[in-house]
Design a protein around this motif. Sequence first.
Motif, mmCIF file in Angstrom:
data_model
loop_
_atom_site.group_PDB
_atom_site.id
_atom_site.type_symbol
_atom_site.label_atom_id
_atom_site.label_comp_id
_atom_site.label_asym_id
_atom_site.label_seq_id
_atom_site.Cartn_x
_atom_site.Cartn_y
_atom_site.Cartn_z
ATOM 1 N N ARG A 1 1.311 -27.838 74.198
ATOM 2 C CA ARG A 1 0.572 -28.891 73.502
ATOM 3 C C ARG A 1 1.139 -30.288 73.753
ATOM 4 O O ARG A 1 0.401 -31.275 73.694
ATOM 5 N N ARG B 1 -1.169 -33.391 75.053
ATOM 6 C CA ARG B 1 -1.226 -34.720 74.420
ATOM 7 C C ARG B 1 -1.063 -35.816 75.474
ATOM 8 O O ARG B 1 -1.790 -36.822 75.468
ATOM 9 N N ASP C 1 0.869 -34.157 69.042
ATOM 10 C CA ASP C 1 0.614 -32.864 69.674
ATOM 11 C C ASP C 1 0.240 -31.785 68.659
ATOM 12 O O ASP C 1 0.281 -30.597 68.972
ATOM 13 N N PRO D 1 -2.166 -29.356 67.017
ATOM 14 C CA PRO D 1 -3.390 -28.769 67.571
ATOM 15 C C PRO D 1 -4.666 -29.315 66.949
ATOM 16 O O PRO D 1 -5.660 -29.531 67.660
#
Length: 487
Positions: free
Chosen positions: A171, A175, A195, A197
């Motif tokens: 993640r 980002r 970052d 979700p």
Amino acid sequence: MSAGPVQQTSPTFVGMPAFPEAAREALANTQQRANLHHATRTIRAKRAGVVGEIEDWEALRVSGAEAKDEALHHLGDYLEQLEASLTAAGATVHWARDAAEANAVVVEIARAKGADEVVKVKSMATQEIELNEALEEAGISAWETDLAELIVQLGHDRPSHILVPAIHRNRSEIREIFAREMGEVGRPAPDDLTDDPARLAEAARLHLREKFLRAKVAVSGANFAVAETGTLVVVESEGNGRMCLTLPETLVSVVGIEKVLPTWADLAPMLQLLPRSSTGERMNPYTTMWSGAHDGDGPQDVHVILLDNGRSHVLADALGRQALRCIRCSACLNVCPVYERTGGHAYGSVYPGPIGAVLNPQLRGTASEVDQSLPYASSLCGACFDACPVRIDIPEMLVQLRGEVAQQGGHRVESAAMSAAAWVLSDPRRLAAAQKAATVAGRLVGDRTIRSVPGLGAWSDARDVPTPPKETFRQWWERERAEGGDR
């Protein structure tokens, strides 16, 4: 207004090295290996839980395999029935022998509608034919709307998994991609993007919403196509597919000819097998079905492209046609020890993992080094067959393909070794001489472990070589008889 055509397609797999070389590079990427290990382990655990709830999972697998085999064994009849059903429901059916014909139809439809962009539902078939590249060449931007496909597209990357194309990204990497790339092709990511979700999903939703609302043309694939009713089915988890399948005026669906099912009743086992095997869910959050065009409801101009692109060749192989049962669940990838360590890029195709190792050489042939190497991208552990919801015997097909590659002169070192072994084993005297020579080597080596053998580096570097015996069975038998007399 839409942005002008830009490089939004993923780099193609043309020119990829053979699997051993690509895998060696992938194994050195420790971050990717960690991402893959975490993701595949999580999916396996979820799948095991929901599969365990089914009282007779094996009977369900058999039902799915039988439905697919019925369609494949009478494919011509069911395709004609599908065409008739779709046409009666107001859809226009196109037949495409290969990627070029399919791409030409999509480009022609988009141009006829005056569209300089299309929105896309996640589709392996359109990746296979490199539709995005063909549209870009024609000055038409193709926007991927599946979250994972969007990540791959914005990252100028390649998909590495059938179900989760961005499985090799974590993640934090996502980002960075969103923050850097979104503003170049549409609504930018928020300045304070984290970052988390939920924040990443929100940024994707806002970025895509304007594209959904202005798009005139959408492109999809289909998970299933029911010959009896002319119904196309798309299953998904995010709702982006539903937006593409309902909002635009024109819908073009590129459907591999193997996706056909004979009857509506055949959908029942498939809609139980697919979500459990793919996402570890009892059912998909979004299951969209449509049959042609309907006044005042959804797209008014519906086109279906029935794509061959090598599938007829696969169909002609009595063993290999099993691969056409595949429902693209990715269960075989998630249990494969080779895939978990190398990732999907090493397979050199949009179809990675065990199913890709058998499907790609069948669809494309084994002329290239990449396709010659794929049947060997497996430990033959059999986990893929155990996981497959439609019982595709991938290990058996891998062995057959290895034989075909060897007969064509591929893997020359292995072919030479097998030829030498055949020469030795075909004559008792040669075999006895070879055994005697091996015992001499065994006495010289003693109890030491053999770590490497010249000429067999790729094999012996990965495992210890058995120490040759100091005495063959024949020698033992003769000695025993001599020492024991007539006993």
